[in-house]
Write a protein that holds these residues in place. Structure first.
Motif, mmCIF file in Angstrom:
data_model
loop_
_atom_site.group_PDB
_atom_site.id
_atom_site.type_symbol
_atom_site.label_atom_id
_atom_site.label_comp_id
_atom_site.label_asym_id
_atom_site.label_seq_id
_atom_site.Cartn_x
_atom_site.Cartn_y
_atom_site.Cartn_z
ATOM 1 N N HIS A 67 0.847 -1.192 0.000
ATOM 2 C CA HIS A 67 0.000 0.000 0.000
ATOM 3 C C HIS A 67 0.881 1.239 0.000
ATOM 4 N N LEU A 68 0.777 2.046 -1.058
ATOM 5 C CA LEU A 68 1.612 3.241 -1.190
ATOM 6 C C LEU A 68 0.944 4.504 -0.677
ATOM 7 N N GLY A 69 -0.368 4.453 -0.418
ATOM 8 C CA GLY A 69 -1.067 5.679 -0.045
ATOM 9 C C GLY A 69 -1.197 6.594 -1.255
ATOM 10 N N TYR A 70 -1.219 7.884 -0.993
ATOM 11 C CA TYR A 70 -1.351 8.846 -2.094
ATOM 12 C C TYR A 70 -0.050 8.922 -2.874
ATOM 13 N N VAL A 71 -0.158 8.984 -4.188
ATOM 14 C CA VAL A 71 1.019 9.072 -5.054
ATOM 15 C C VAL A 71 0.914 10.318 -5.916
ATOM 16 N N SER A 72 2.045 10.803 -6.369
ATOM 17 C CA SER A 72 2.071 11.953 -7.269
ATOM 18 C C SER A 72 1.650 11.525 -8.664
ATOM 19 N N ASP A 73 1.367 12.489 -9.525
ATOM 20 C CA ASP A 73 1.018 12.163 -10.915
ATOM 21 C C ASP A 73 2.154 11.402 -11.588
ATOM 22 N N GLY A 74 3.377 11.818 -11.324
ATOM 23 C CA GLY A 74 4.532 11.152 -11.934
ATOM 24 C C GLY A 74 4.701 9.729 -11.442
ATOM 25 N N GLU A 75 4.464 9.509 -10.152
ATOM 26 C CA GLU A 75 4.550 8.145 -9.617
ATOM 27 C C GLU A 75 3.456 7.264 -10.200
ATOM 28 N N LEU A 76 2.262 7.832 -10.387
ATOM 29 C CA LEU A 76 1.174 7.048 -10.968
ATOM 30 C C LEU A 76 1.506 6.638 -12.396
ATOM 31 N N VAL A 77 2.102 7.534 -13.178
ATOM 32 C CA VAL A 77 2.525 7.183 -14.533
ATOM 33 C C VAL A 77 3.527 6.036 -14.497
ATOM 34 N N ALA A 78 4.477 6.119 -13.591
ATOM 35 C CA ALA A 78 5.482 5.056 -13.475
ATOM 36 C C ALA A 78 4.827 3.723 -13.142
#
Length: 387
Positions: A262-273
């Motif tokens: 579970h990563l919790g909230y992620v940035s837009d860039g992390e979501l793309v990755a």
């Protein structure tokens, strides 16, 4: 409508109250539509050279302690009135824009204003009222019915949502313009393989994983994700979860939490990755007016399993595999089928990329402008008859 003081140019205001609050789904949609409008249709003064002449677009927002950040320098912004919530929208906003047009992109706007367009994203408060408090349910149902009746134009994001609005809010189908959302904003988001994502990839040791979005909202149906993984037992692939943690679901599940990250909230860039690395996105939501995350995943070549309900089959078409959100066994069967078949995943990647490329924000804003042209002409003729 009134005109700008120096030139005989009609004005259409854009309700920018969303700039005063945290950015979530509907706010992101508003930003992308306005950005496409500015990029493809407006000149340096925020004017649209329409078939019937020029129209001046302007932002209007509540007055705050400091000036709001305006993401679009070519669009003039007026900050006026006190307060920044629904009261501002129902009092200050209709008075200031009384003789002009107004576009509301985030579900809410003045109840009784005639020359306005409302963008309703779904009909959740009608279709699944149990997910909302009584006060919120009453307010949104009232707003949708009244503003839906008085507004000269209604916009929504899918044919499914258009049917739901007609069914629940009694809006005539011919008054609704469907403006499907875009996915090409994903091209502007660069992958961010942050330190915690690198640590995650090391922990996974190259194993393909499924990606899921967690939420405490019952509508997102995260319980089915955990149930499906539990049904797979030792054959369950590693699962990476982003979003708000739903501990109550984990507590009632026998799944081995060592395989759930579970990563919790992620940035837009992390979501793309994550989209780029995931073997599969699972999205068994009970109800979606559109369903943007599956398209975002497809844009980056991530296969998708989605619920066979609401707007998701309309949006994803044959590029996704579907499950019954009420039957976790169908989700577990679909996960096993996709994750154990690399040729199938590769075919889904190609179909998904092709499908996602059909959804562009420039197309969305063109539907919005078409509605403006059609309904402004109708409004002008009705006003002339009334006079």
């Amino acid at each position: 409508m009134t005109t700008t003081q120096q030139q005989n140019i009609p004005v259409i205001w854009i309700n920018a109250r969303f700039l005063t609050r945290a950015i979530t789904g509907v706010e992101r949609v508003a930003i992308e539509i306005i950005s496409a409008l500015v990029e493809h249709h407006l000149d340096a003064q925020g004017q649209w050279h329409s078939p019937g002449g020029r129209i001046q677009f302007q932002l209007i927002a509540p007055r705050t302690a400091t000036a709001l950040n305006n993401p679009w320098p070519s669009l003039p912004m007026k900050q006026t009135g006190t307060g920044n919530g629904h009261m501002w929208e129902q009092t200050v906003l209709p008075i200031v824009t009384w003789h002009d047009g107004l576009i509301n992109f985030c579900n809410t706007g003045p109840l009784f204003k005639r020359c306005q367009w409302m963008f309703f994203h779904d009909a959740q408060t009608f279709a699944i009222p149990e997910n909302f408090t009584k006060a919120l349910r009453f307010w949104y149902q009232t707003l949708f019915r009244i503003s839906g009746y008085f507004s000269i134009g209604i916009l929504t994001n899918s044919r499914f949502s258009a049917k739901e609005l007609s069914r629940y809010a009694a809006i005539a189908p011919e008054r609704i313009t469907v403006a499907p959302l875009g996915a090409d904003h994903m091209d502007r988001r660069k992958a961010d393989f942050s330190q915690r994502l690198q640590a995650l990839m090391d922990a996974l040791k190259g194993k393909p994983f499924v990606l899921a979005v967690s939420s405490t909202s019952p509508n997102k149906n995260f319980a089915s994700v955990i149930a499906a993984l539990s049904l797979l037992g030792e054959d369950a692939p590693p699962c990476v979860i982003v979003g708000q943690r739903y501990d109550r679901v984990f507590a009632s599940s026998p799944i081995d939490t060592q395989r759930v990250h579970h990563l919790g909230y992620v940035s837009d860039g992390e979501l793309v990755a994550l989209y780029q690395r995931a073997g599969l996105l699972i999205y068994p939501s009970f109800y979606e007016g559109f369903g943007l995350p599956p398209l975002e995943a497809m844009w980056h070549g991530c296969p998708v399993i989605a619920a066979n309900t609401s707007a998701l089959p309309e949006v994803c078409a044959d590029a996704a595999i579907y499950c019954d959100p009420h039957q976790p066994q169908t989700l577990s069967d679909a996960i096993a089928r996709v994750m154990q078949n690399e040729p199938l995943r590769q075919n889904m990647r190609l179909l998904g990329i092709q499908r996602a490329r059909k959804y562009l924000w420039s197309n969305t804003v063109q539907h919005v402008l078409d509605s403006l042209i059609q309904n402004l002409a109708l409004h002008s003729s009705q006003t002339s008859r009334d006079l």
